[in-house]
Each structure stands twice: as structure tokens, then as C-alpha cells.
Design a protein around this motif. Structure first.
Motif, PDB file in Angstrom:
ATOM      1  N   THR A 218      30.724  55.874  50.983  1.00 24.95           N
ATOM      2  CA  THR A 218      31.177  54.746  50.510  1.00 24.95           C
ATOM      3  C   THR A 218      32.187  53.889  51.172  1.00 24.95           C
ATOM      4  OG1 THR A 218      33.567  55.069  49.441  1.00 24.95           O
ATOM      5  CG2 THR A 218      31.619  55.825  48.109  1.00 24.95           C
ATOM      6  N   ASN A 219      32.345  52.723  51.278  1.00 30.47           N
ATOM      7  CA  ASN A 219      33.106  51.612  51.900  1.00 30.47           C
ATOM      8  C   ASN A 219      34.599  52.053  52.095  1.00 30.47           C
ATOM      9  OD1 ASN A 219      34.635  48.615  52.624  1.00 30.47           O
ATOM     10  ND2 ASN A 219      33.041  49.299  53.962  1.00 30.47           N
ATOM     11  N   THR A 253      29.493  47.414  65.481  1.00 34.43           N
ATOM     12  CA  THR A 253      28.171  47.896  65.267  1.00 34.43           C
ATOM     13  C   THR A 253      27.668  48.177  63.992  1.00 34.43           C
ATOM     14  OG1 THR A 253      28.326  48.390  67.827  1.00 34.43           O
ATOM     15  CG2 THR A 253      26.462  49.324  66.614  1.00 34.43           C
ATOM     16  N   GLY A 254      26.783  47.736  63.379  1.00 37.00           N
ATOM     17  CA  GLY A 254      26.105  48.184  62.198  1.00 37.00           C
ATOM     18  C   GLY A 254      26.864  47.173  61.013  1.00 37.00           C
ATOM     19  N   TYR A 255      27.737  46.327  61.363  1.00 37.65           N
ATOM     20  CA  TYR A 255      28.231  45.540  60.342  1.00 37.65           C
ATOM     21  C   TYR A 255      28.152  44.041  60.481  1.00 37.65           C
ATOM     22  CZ  TYR A 255      30.474  50.060  58.756  1.00 37.65           C
ATOM     23  OH  TYR A 255      30.708  51.125  58.512  1.00 37.65           O
ATOM     24  N   ALA A 256      27.094  43.640  60.109  1.00 34.34           N
ATOM     25  CA  ALA A 256      26.567  42.202  60.129  1.00 34.34           C
ATOM     26  C   ALA A 256      27.232  41.319  59.646  1.00 34.34           C
ATOM     27  CB  ALA A 256      25.052  42.003  60.047  1.00 34.34           C
ATOM     28  N   LEU A 257      27.538  40.152  60.381  1.00 29.79           N
ATOM     29  CA  LEU A 257      28.325  39.138  59.641  1.00 29.79           C
ATOM     30  C   LEU A 257      27.742  38.667  58.214  1.00 29.79           C
ATOM     31  CD1 LEU A 257      29.139  36.767  62.514  1.00 29.79           C
ATOM     32  CD2 LEU A 257      30.750  38.504  61.475  1.00 29.79           C
ATOM     33  N   MET A 258      28.700  38.533  57.291  1.00 29.86           N
ATOM     34  CA  MET A 258      28.159  38.260  55.813  1.00 29.86           C
ATOM     35  C   MET A 258      27.482  36.957  55.635  1.00 29.86           C
ATOM     36  SD  MET A 258      31.523  37.629  53.588  1.00 29.86           S
ATOM     37  CE  MET A 258      32.855  38.196  54.624  1.00 29.86           C
ATOM     38  N   SER A 259      26.550  36.764  54.708  1.00 30.64           N
ATOM     39  CA  SER A 259      25.887  35.487  54.477  1.00 30.64           C
ATOM     40  C   SER A 259      26.934  34.397  53.900  1.00 30.64           C
ATOM     41  CB  SER A 259      24.897  35.694  53.395  1.00 30.64           C
ATOM     42  OG  SER A 259      25.398  36.250  52.368  1.00 30.64           O
ATOM     43  N   ASN A 269      34.522  42.088  46.700  1.00 29.37           N
ATOM     44  CA  ASN A 269      33.698  43.145  46.781  1.00 29.37           C
ATOM     45  C   ASN A 269      33.013  43.243  48.184  1.00 29.37           C
ATOM     46  OD1 ASN A 269      33.320  43.812  43.816  1.00 29.37           O
ATOM     47  ND2 ASN A 269      32.693  41.625  43.801  1.00 29.37           N
ATOM     48  N   ALA A 270      32.703  44.533  48.553  1.00 30.56           N
ATOM     49  CA  ALA A 270      32.519  45.001  49.777  1.00 30.56           C
ATOM     50  C   ALA A 270      31.072  44.038  50.253  1.00 30.56           C
ATOM     51  CB  ALA A 270      32.088  46.163  50.255  1.00 30.56           C
ATOM     52  N   THR A 271      31.007  43.250  51.469  1.00 26.51           N
ATOM     53  CA  THR A 271      29.926  42.895  52.091  1.00 26.51           C
ATOM     54  C   THR A 271      29.368  43.701  53.433  1.00 26.51           C
ATOM     55  OG1 THR A 271      31.224  41.425  53.454  1.00 26.51           O
ATOM     56  CG2 THR A 271      30.803  40.520  51.223  1.00 26.51           C
ATOM     57  N   SER A 272      28.417  43.087  53.903  1.00 23.05           N
ATOM     58  CA  SER A 272      27.669  43.821  55.063  1.00 23.05           C
ATOM     59  C   SER A 272      28.708  43.855  56.193  1.00 23.05           C
ATOM     60  CB  SER A 272      26.678  43.023  55.674  1.00 23.05           C
ATOM     61  OG  SER A 272      27.127  41.656  55.875  1.00 23.05           O
ATOM     62  N   ASN A 385      39.924  44.240  51.171  1.00 22.81           N
ATOM     63  CA  ASN A 385      39.276  44.538  52.701  1.00 22.81           C
ATOM     64  C   ASN A 385      40.637  44.783  53.324  1.00 22.81           C
ATOM     65  OD1 ASN A 385      38.732  42.960  55.279  1.00 22.81           O
ATOM     66  ND2 ASN A 385      36.937  44.459  54.600  1.00 22.81           N
ATOM     67  N   HIS A 386      40.271  45.788  54.523  1.00 26.21           N
ATOM     68  CA  HIS A 386      41.162  46.065  55.700  1.00 26.21           C
ATOM     69  C   HIS A 386      40.814  45.607  56.924  1.00 26.21           C
ATOM     70  CE1 HIS A 386      43.151  47.980  52.270  1.00 26.21           C
ATOM     71  NE2 HIS A 386      42.346  49.002  52.100  1.00 26.21           N
ATOM     72  N   PHE A 387      39.464  45.816  57.176  1.00 25.33           N
ATOM     73  CA  PHE A 387      38.787  45.452  58.469  1.00 25.33           C
ATOM     74  C   PHE A 387      37.525  44.806  58.057  1.00 25.33           C
ATOM     75  CE2 PHE A 387      41.710  48.740  59.940  1.00 25.33           C
ATOM     76  CZ  PHE A 387      42.297  48.227  61.021  1.00 25.33           C
ATOM     77  N   ARG A 388      37.098  43.905  58.870  1.00 19.66           N
ATOM     78  CA  ARG A 388      35.956  43.063  58.836  1.00 19.66           C
ATOM     79  C   ARG A 388      35.256  42.990  60.467  1.00 19.66           C
ATOM     80  NH1 ARG A 388      35.242  37.837  57.282  1.00 19.66           N
ATOM     81  NH2 ARG A 388      37.463  37.160  57.234  1.00 19.66           N
ATOM     82  N   SER A 389      34.101  42.817  60.337  1.00 22.02           N
ATOM     83  CA  SER A 389      33.544  42.527  61.585  1.00 22.02           C
ATOM     84  C   SER A 389      33.977  41.339  62.358  1.00 22.02           C
ATOM     85  CB  SER A 389      31.968  42.862  61.587  1.00 22.02           C
ATOM     86  OG  SER A 389      31.461  41.899  60.735  1.00 22.02           O
ATOM     87  N   SER A 390      34.233  40.293  61.639  1.00 21.38           N
ATOM     88  CA  SER A 390      34.733  38.843  61.806  1.00 21.38           C
ATOM     89  C   SER A 390      35.978  39.057  62.890  1.00 21.38           C
ATOM     90  CB  SER A 390      35.167  38.026  60.695  1.00 21.38           C
ATOM     91  OG  SER A 390      34.014  37.703  60.085  1.00 21.38           O
TER      92      SER A 390
END
Length: 509
Positions: A218-219, A253-259, A269-272, A385-390
Motif C-alpha cells: 500500500t501507499n 520513477t514509476g509515479y506519473a503526474l496525476m491527471s 486519496n492517493a493518486t498516481s 500525502n507526504h511526497f509527490r512526484s511533482s
């Protein structure tokens, strides 16, 4: 701290409350001994789950202290440059004047909270090798414990250590680096030694993640990507730009920017692109104590209904009209509102309810109030959330800039973050030099608004906080419309709390 709560480690751990109840059916904490916890890897997994739970738990008999959400709100958002809330009574926190008050609960809370997690992470890391169970499980569990420890020391270093540019290459005081389950006197290490431990923990964790061959389910669990993300943020804080760049790329890597649809869905809620988050559900709510009860625009909690959270007018005005992020704040153009506080007039309030009908019915509406963060359930349920690919794109861009790398490569990162992601399909970037750094800072402020970065970024850069009242083109009330220089308030460095210095006789401020 010798005599504080966090050193009653595993026997009273919150790890017997879970992030998902089906993960965890165990005996009461009062009957759980150290030997039982570390008898098997199956039990130790519950301890790791407990570290996650500690990040969303109420502390110190105050509804404001809710784990990691408090760090984001009171220490990252409130005292920052781009976050407004009409709370004149909170001026000491918002204006950063409590960080030298060693008897203040606000000075003590981060120290207490993060060292509690560190103490429990130490117990796991130091006992897991003797547990029975698959060797791969032991490696994965130790890697997770070290990841938590590195994260906590990184956050503490930002609060209780000087910004790196004021540290004389890390020779100024850092933290008390406890890596064992000890309670004796221990002196502060230097800031460089603090970052060396963070790096060492992460290097070991990354190696163990790889050799274990295991992955998270899980995330809400930590994994190698989380370790990379911590490494990237820590390296950026340390002005170690080569590592910041390298690990930011690995982390995302593996965490594409969300739509765009996901971007507008409430950040609950967790996104990509979510690399790591904390679990929050209706059956495990903190009710009015939760982060979302202070932040989510649709919360029924009085902290939101009376004083919704707003973006600064100056930052809002910098967001292009073509940017979908601008729609996440209430634009008062053409409507009346009280210019001393920002309270919306009748028409603007009605407009807000048309745009976002899930605003709680009795809420006060403000000009520039936020619609970025929403709760999944009342009064404040959501995943945090704590870390995002953004963030990793922005770290990579900043790290490249300070390494004097090709401007086009930095421009392309910002284009990917903004245009390719469709957050602003009209976005272009041909900036170079100081203007390019300004663009990076601007989009950190826009992209990460309300997620707890504001004050930490301003401290790291050594930039002044400049808040303006309505009369001067801003939207802050008079008591909060101030300028805070990088040299003010002990250079924005929180002093070691009295509870530590009273009980650890080798620590002084």
C-alpha cells in the motif's frame, strides 16, 4: 529526552492500532512485551505498521497536535509567505515568534513527536535481526525502520538546525543522534553529522530494500522510492545538489503526474503521483483533531467553518488564468468582500456554493479561500500525502539550476510539470539566469501550496517573508501583515525545548 513519553518505546506503542484494521488483530498493548514484539517477523511487521499510525495520532492532550498534519499546518503553512488564515490570536505561531520560547508546547511538540518515532524505529532496527522469520522479511523491515528514522531526523534538522547556508558547512549544532534505545545524557552532534546519519540510514535502507526483493502493498508503507524521496529532500536542504537531482529522478520513477481530474479531486486519496501517504478512514478518524478538520474546505469543523484557509492574494495573482490550479481558489474579481478580513459578501458567498456545493452549509466564505483540499467524510477524514512526484520535478529543477546545468533541461522539467500534465496547457518557459530560479520558486509555491512546504522553503532559501495587508495589495489582516527577515527569530531556528535540556545535561542552546 530521558524522562519523556517517547522513551517508553515498544511496550506502550501505538502499533497495536492499525492503518487498516484488517491488517492487525492483536493482544492489548498493555500485555505486549519487547520479546513478543520481536519474537517473529510477523509481529515486527505490526511494529512498522505502528510507526505509520504514530503519524496520525493525537498528542499532548491538545486537539491541534495530530501527528504529521500538525507539522504541515503549524510549522509549514501557518508561518509561511503564501498561506492566510484569519487568526490574529495565533500571531505568535504565524509570525514565528515562539521558536526561542523553550517552555512553549509549540517548541516542544516536533521534538517530542519525531523522537517518539525515532525511539520506536530504533527498537525495530536493533531487534529485528534476532526475530524468527524469513531473512528477506528482516531486511525489508529494517529498511523501513531506517527510512522512518531518516525522515524524522531530516524534519528535525530543518526545524532545530540552522539553514545550511548559515551552518558554516554543517559545523553548527545539529541534533541528539540516538540510534539505540538509550535514555542517558547525550550531546548534540553537528548539523553535518546529522545529515551524515540521514544519508547513512538511507543508503543502508536502499541496499536492504534491493536485497530483500520485497515490495510494499500500500501507499501507506515506506519503500525504496520513499527513501529516494527523503534523500532528495534532505540533499536539497543540505545544498548537496548532485544527490538532490539524482535521487529526485529515482524517487519519481514509476509515479506519473496525476491527471487534471485527480488534481481537482481533493488531495485526500492517493493518486498516481503519491509516493508516500498516511492512511485515514471514517472508522479511524481523529474527528475534530485531524489535519483535514483544520484544512479541508468542506469540513464541518469550526476551524474551517469560521476560518477557511486561503492563498495569499499576491501568489494567486501570479497564477495564469489558463492554469487549472487557479480554479482551486475563490477568485473575488467583480464581487464585494470585506477588505479588512476577506469575508465574502452575499454574492461572492453564493458564487462559492455554486462552484463547490459541498462547502459545509454554515461555513463562512472568504475571498481567495482554498478548494484544493477536501475531506472524504466529516468532520475531517482523508489520506494525508507526504511526497509527490511533482515535488521531485521541482527538486530536480532547483538542483540542476544550482549546478549551473543547461537552462533548457530545467525549462523542460517545468514544461513537463505544467504543460504536459495539462495543469496549464498554455505554459511556456524560455527563462534563464535569476528569472529561471524565480520561476522554480514560483511553481514550488503554486504546486505545493497548502502541503506544508511554504515556511521550510523560505527558510532554506534564506528569503524574507513579506505579507501585505489589503491596503498594500495583499490579503493579510494587520497583525499578520509583517515582514520576517532571514536573520530574525534566531534565524528561524527553533531552540531545543526545556524538557530536553532539563533532562539531558549535555544539551544546551
Amino acid at each position: 529526552m530521558k524522562k519523556t513519553l517517547f522513551l517508553t518505546i515498544f511496550s506502550a506503542l501505538a502499533f497495536l492500532s492499525s492503518c487498516k484494521k484488517e491488517w492487525l488483530e492483536t493482544e492489548p498493548t498493555s500485555s505486549t512485551s519487547t520479546a513478543t514484539v520481536f519474537e517473529t517477523t510477523a509481529n515486527a511487521k505490526l511494529a512498522i505498521n505502528g510507526l505509520a499510525k504514530l503519524m496520525t495520532t493525537q498528542y499532548l492532550s491538545s486537539q491541534g497536535f495530530n501527528g504529521e498534519g500538525t507539522i504541515k499546518m503549524y510549522y509549514g503553512n501557518y508561518p509561511g509567505n503564501n498561506f492566510f488564515v484569519n487568526l490574529s490570536g495565533w500571531a505568535t505561531i504565524i509570525n514565528g515568534t515562539l521558536n526561542e520560547n523553550v517552555s512553549s508546547t509549540y517548541d516542544y511538540y516536533p521534538w517530542y513527536y519525531y523522537y517518539m518515532i525515532i525511539g520506536n524505529a530504533n527498537a525495530i532496527a536493533n531487534n529485528i535481526d534476532a526475530a524468527s522469520g524469513p531473512y528477506a522479511d528482516k531486511q525489508f523491515i529494517k529498511a523501513q525502520a531506517l527510512t522512518y528514522r531518516a525522515y524524522c531526523y531530516m524534519m528535525l534538522a530543518q526545524l532545530y538546525g540552522n539553514r545550511w547556508s548559515d551552518s558554516n558547512n554543517g559545523s553548527t549544532p545539529g541534533l541528539v543522534l540516538r540510534t539505540e534505545s538509550t535514555t542517558g545524557d547525550m550531546a548534540r552532534s553537528t548539523l553535518l553529522e546529522t545529515y551524515n546519519l540521514i544519508y547513512s540510514d538511507l543508503n543502508q535502507a536502499i541496499s536492504l530494500y534491493a536485497s530483500s526483493g520485497k515490495s510494499r502493498t500500500t501507499n501507506y508503507e515506506v519503500n525504496a522510492n520513499v527513501a529516494y524521496a527523503i534523500y532528495a529532500r534532505a540533499a536539497l536542504n543540505r545544498q548537496d545538489y548532485a544527490n538532490a537531482e539524482s535521487y529526485a529522478v529515482k524517487a519519481r520513477t514509476g509515479y506519473a503526474l496525476m491527471s487534471v481530474a485527480d488534481y481537482k479531486a481533493g488531495f485526500s486519496n492517493a493518486t498516481s503521483e503519491w509516493i508516500w501517504s498516511s492512511y485515514g478512514a471514517s472508522d479511524e478518524t481523529l474527528y475534530y483533531y485531524s489535519y483535514f478538520s483544520y484544512m479541508a474546505y468542506n469540513s464541518s469543523a469550526s476551524a474551517v467553518r469560521s476560518t477557511p484557509k486561503c492563498i495569499s492574494k499576491e501568489l494567486f495573482d501570479q497564477i495564469p488564468a489558463t492554469d487549472i490550479r487557479k480554479s482551486l481558489f475563490l477568485d473575488p474579481t467583480g464581487y464585494s468582500y470585506t477588505t479588512s478580513t476577506g469575508v465574502a459578501g452575499t454574492a461572492l458567498k453564493a458564487r462559492a456554493f455554486v462552484l463547490y456545493p459541498n462547502i459545509y452549509s454554515t461555513s463562512t466564505v472568504y475571498a481567495y479561500m482554498q478548494f484544493k483540499v477536501a475531506a472524504n467524510d466529516q468532520p475531517g477524514v482523508g489520506n494525508l500525502n507526504h511526497f509527490r512526484s511533482s515535488e521531485m520535478y521541482l527538486i530536480e529543477a532547483e538542483a540542476k539550476y544550482f549546478q549551473n546545468k543547461d537552462a533548457a533541461s530545467i525549462q523542460n522539467l517545468l514544461i513537463e510539470l505544467n504543460k504536459t500534465s495539462k495543469r496549464d496547457e498554455s505554459y511556456t518557459n524560455t527563462k534563464t539566469g535569476a528569472a529561471l530560479l524565480g520561476e522554480i520558486k514560483k511553481y514550488r509555491a503554486i504546486e505545493l501550496w497548502g502541503e506544508g512546504f511554504d515556511w521550510f522553503d523560505m527558510k532554506r532559501w534564506g528569503d524574507s517573508i513579506v505579507r501585505k495587508a489589503y491596503a498594500n495589495g495583499g490579503n493579510f489582516i494587520t497583525s499578520l501583515a509583517i515582514t520576517i527577515l532571514p536573520t530574525d527569530n534566531n534565524k528561524w531556528t527553533w531552540k531545543i525545548p526545556l524538557k530536553e535540556t532539563d533532562n539531558n545535561h549535555l544539551v544546551t542552546n
